[in-house]
Design a protein around this motif. Sequence first.
Motif, PDB file in Angstrom:
ATOM      1  N   ALA A 138      30.073  42.496  24.459  1.00 43.45           N
ATOM      2  CA  ALA A 138      31.096  43.333  24.647  1.00 43.45           C
ATOM      3  C   ALA A 138      32.456  43.068  24.118  1.00 43.45           C
ATOM      4  O   ALA A 138      33.086  43.687  23.802  1.00 43.45           O
ATOM      5  N   GLU A 139      32.688  41.857  24.101  1.00 49.42           N
ATOM      6  CA  GLU A 139      33.890  41.078  23.256  1.00 49.42           C
ATOM      7  C   GLU A 139      33.971  41.336  21.818  1.00 49.42           C
ATOM      8  O   GLU A 139      34.794  42.085  21.267  1.00 49.42           O
ATOM      9  N   GLU A 140      32.599  41.398  21.290  1.00 47.75           N
ATOM     10  CA  GLU A 140      32.387  41.586  19.748  1.00 47.75           C
ATOM     11  C   GLU A 140      32.446  43.131  19.497  1.00 47.75           C
ATOM     12  O   GLU A 140      32.858  43.719  18.494  1.00 47.75           O
ATOM     13  N   PHE A 141      31.862  43.910  20.402  1.00 49.95           N
ATOM     14  CA  PHE A 141      31.914  45.294  20.229  1.00 49.95           C
ATOM     15  C   PHE A 141      33.050  45.976  20.421  1.00 49.95           C
ATOM     16  O   PHE A 141      33.609  47.042  19.400  1.00 49.95           O
ATOM     17  N   ASN A 142      34.052  45.577  21.117  1.00 49.41           N
ATOM     18  CA  ASN A 142      35.352  46.008  21.332  1.00 49.41           C
ATOM     19  C   ASN A 142      36.198  45.660  19.968  1.00 49.41           C
ATOM     20  O   ASN A 142      37.151  46.466  19.779  1.00 49.41           O
ATOM     21  N   ALA A 143      35.989  44.358  19.687  1.00 48.96           N
ATOM     22  CA  ALA A 143      36.688  44.194  18.224  1.00 48.96           C
ATOM     23  C   ALA A 143      36.350  45.029  17.212  1.00 48.96           C
ATOM     24  O   ALA A 143      37.194  45.404  16.552  1.00 48.96           O
ATOM     25  N   ALA A 144      34.908  45.312  17.130  1.00 45.35           N
ATOM     26  CA  ALA A 144      34.619  46.291  16.064  1.00 45.35           C
ATOM     27  C   ALA A 144      35.160  47.623  16.238  1.00 45.35           C
ATOM     28  O   ALA A 144      35.510  48.239  15.391  1.00 45.35           O
ATOM     29  N   LEU A 145      35.425  48.132  17.678  1.00 42.98           N
ATOM     30  CA  LEU A 145      35.917  49.496  17.439  1.00 42.98           C
ATOM     31  C   LEU A 145      37.363  49.428  17.425  1.00 42.98           C
ATOM     32  O   LEU A 145      37.893  50.450  16.948  1.00 42.98           O
ATOM     33  N   THR A 146      38.218  48.325  17.642  1.00 40.23           N
ATOM     34  CA  THR A 146      39.395  48.325  17.405  1.00 40.23           C
ATOM     35  C   THR A 146      40.016  48.636  16.052  1.00 40.23           C
ATOM     36  O   THR A 146      40.865  49.375  15.640  1.00 40.23           O
ATOM     37  N   GLN A 151      44.041  51.734  13.661  1.00 43.55           N
ATOM     38  CA  GLN A 151      44.673  51.431  12.606  1.00 43.55           C
ATOM     39  C   GLN A 151      45.806  52.498  12.617  1.00 43.55           C
ATOM     40  O   GLN A 151      46.835  52.174  11.833  1.00 43.55           O
ATOM     41  N   TRP A 152      45.608  53.628  13.186  1.00 43.15           N
ATOM     42  CA  TRP A 152      46.886  54.603  12.981  1.00 43.15           C
ATOM     43  C   TRP A 152      47.979  53.857  13.744  1.00 43.15           C
ATOM     44  O   TRP A 152      49.116  54.304  13.290  1.00 43.15           O
ATOM     45  N   LEU A 153      47.729  53.048  14.410  1.00 43.16           N
ATOM     46  CA  LEU A 153      48.935  52.258  15.331  1.00 43.16           C
ATOM     47  C   LEU A 153      49.501  51.159  14.378  1.00 43.16           C
ATOM     48  O   LEU A 153      50.754  50.895  14.594  1.00 43.16           O
ATOM     49  N   VAL A 154      48.789  50.281  14.278  1.00 43.67           N
ATOM     50  CA  VAL A 154      48.796  49.061  13.824  1.00 43.67           C
ATOM     51  C   VAL A 154      48.666  48.774  12.310  1.00 43.67           C
ATOM     52  O   VAL A 154      49.094  47.860  11.804  1.00 43.67           O
ATOM     53  N   GLY A 155      48.038  49.629  11.713  1.00 43.07           N
ATOM     54  CA  GLY A 155      47.985  49.378  10.303  1.00 43.07           C
ATOM     55  C   GLY A 155      46.475  48.728   9.995  1.00 43.07           C
ATOM     56  O   GLY A 155      45.610  48.626  10.740  1.00 43.07           O
ATOM     57  N   PRO A 156      46.262  48.604   8.659  1.00 38.57           N
ATOM     58  CA  PRO A 156      44.796  47.678   8.349  1.00 38.57           C
ATOM     59  C   PRO A 156      44.423  46.737   9.236  1.00 38.57           C
ATOM     60  O   PRO A 156      45.331  45.913   9.373  1.00 38.57           O
ATOM     61  N   SER A 157      43.337  46.544   9.532  1.00 40.10           N
ATOM     62  CA  SER A 157      42.970  45.280  10.349  1.00 40.10           C
ATOM     63  C   SER A 157      41.603  44.926   9.882  1.00 40.10           C
ATOM     64  O   SER A 157      40.744  45.681   9.412  1.00 40.10           O
ATOM     65  N   ARG A 170      32.412  36.966  16.728  1.00 34.69           N
ATOM     66  CA  ARG A 170      33.167  37.840  15.790  1.00 34.69           C
ATOM     67  C   ARG A 170      34.109  39.042  16.999  1.00 34.69           C
ATOM     68  O   ARG A 170      33.806  39.950  16.649  1.00 34.69           O
ATOM     69  N   SER A 171      34.689  38.338  17.678  1.00 36.44           N
ATOM     70  CA  SER A 171      35.444  39.006  18.520  1.00 36.44           C
ATOM     71  C   SER A 171      37.102  38.993  18.507  1.00 36.44           C
ATOM     72  O   SER A 171      37.720  39.409  19.283  1.00 36.44           O
ATOM     73  N   GLY A 172      37.474  38.572  17.108  1.00 35.92           N
ATOM     74  CA  GLY A 172      38.605  38.377  16.659  1.00 35.92           C
ATOM     75  C   GLY A 172      39.181  39.677  15.857  1.00 35.92           C
ATOM     76  O   GLY A 172      38.305  40.113  15.233  1.00 35.92           O
ATOM     77  N   VAL A 173      40.387  40.156  15.922  1.00 43.05           N
ATOM     78  CA  VAL A 173      40.747  40.967  14.880  1.00 43.05           C
ATOM     79  C   VAL A 173      41.989  40.725  14.182  1.00 43.05           C
ATOM     80  O   VAL A 173      43.283  40.254  14.935  1.00 43.05           O
ATOM     81  N   HIS A 174      42.280  40.798  13.124  1.00 47.66           N
ATOM     82  CA  HIS A 174      43.398  40.408  12.107  1.00 47.66           C
ATOM     83  C   HIS A 174      44.147  41.582  11.977  1.00 47.66           C
ATOM     84  O   HIS A 174      43.266  42.324  10.929  1.00 47.66           O
ATOM     85  N   ILE A 175      45.141  41.803  12.244  1.00 43.11           N
ATOM     86  CA  ILE A 175      45.961  42.720  11.786  1.00 43.11           C
ATOM     87  C   ILE A 175      47.078  42.282  10.738  1.00 43.11           C
ATOM     88  O   ILE A 175      47.797  41.419  10.998  1.00 43.11           O
ATOM     89  N   LYS A 176      46.771  42.842   9.440  1.00 42.68           N
ATOM     90  CA  LYS A 176      47.449  42.355   8.344  1.00 42.68           C
ATOM     91  C   LYS A 176      48.989  42.268   8.585  1.00 42.68           C
ATOM     92  O   LYS A 176      49.479  41.577   8.133  1.00 42.68           O
TER      93      LYS A 176
END
Length: 262
Positions: A138-146, A151-157, A170-176
């Motif tokens: 679930a954690e990895e799935f939600n990271a993939a959906l984020t 991206q409309w809100l926070v930009g490329p990630s 792989r449950s981390g998201v890096h917002i550039k």
Amino acid sequence: MVALSLQSVQFRPVQQNPSLQRWRPRNFIRCRIAEPTGQPAPLGQKTKYNDGFFEKAFMTLFARKMEKFAAPAKDGIEGKEKGWFDYDYDSFVDVSRRVMQGRNRLQQQQVVREVLLSMLPPGAPEQFRKLFPPTRWAEEFNAALTVPFFQWLVGPSEVVEVEVNGVKQRSGVHIKKCRYLENSGCVGLCVNMCKIPTQDFFTNEFGLPLTMTPNFEDMSCEMVYGQAPPPFEEDPASKQPCFADICSIANPNSNVCPKLQA
């Protein structure tokens, strides 16, 4: 580095698998950066975007929901309701600023919670808990959906590998470079209207722990699904001073952004 709660989180390089590149969501739902390099602008410069139907629809949806809680605009046309394509990112951020007016930190966060709940059908949080219990999948799935849908809100990630409680996943998201932070230039908006309410919503409403760690030096941000957020008083973001040079409501004489104080 300040440890967040009792859980350890380490970011590691992403291992790319060429065979998966064709079907990953980020390949067909992209944040349309108008910079010649295709990357966010350097620190100190505002990134140019070319927003399409998808991006403007979400900006309008959120802005119109938040308008109900916002102070009157100063342009003298607050009584005229905007159409679906009258909003752009700047006007969305302006609504956020007007929501902040006259409210303390907790009240601002409560507004965001109400806005998020208003976008969901009845019983959605309960259904989310059933569909996505706090498991690695679930954690990895939600990271993939984020990545594609925010991206409309926070930009490329991008999804990155993290270590949570000794487990690599792989449950981390890096917002550039966070679009919301660079456009608002406001620490208080970042923390009170994005970081804290988003963490609380996933952790408390959805039952899926989430920690967001903005980097106020380069405006990047790290999200970790599966990582419980620390209490506000122990969060380094709670002690962040204003962006004195770019925030229109900054108090350069304060060691901490006034909007972060109760």
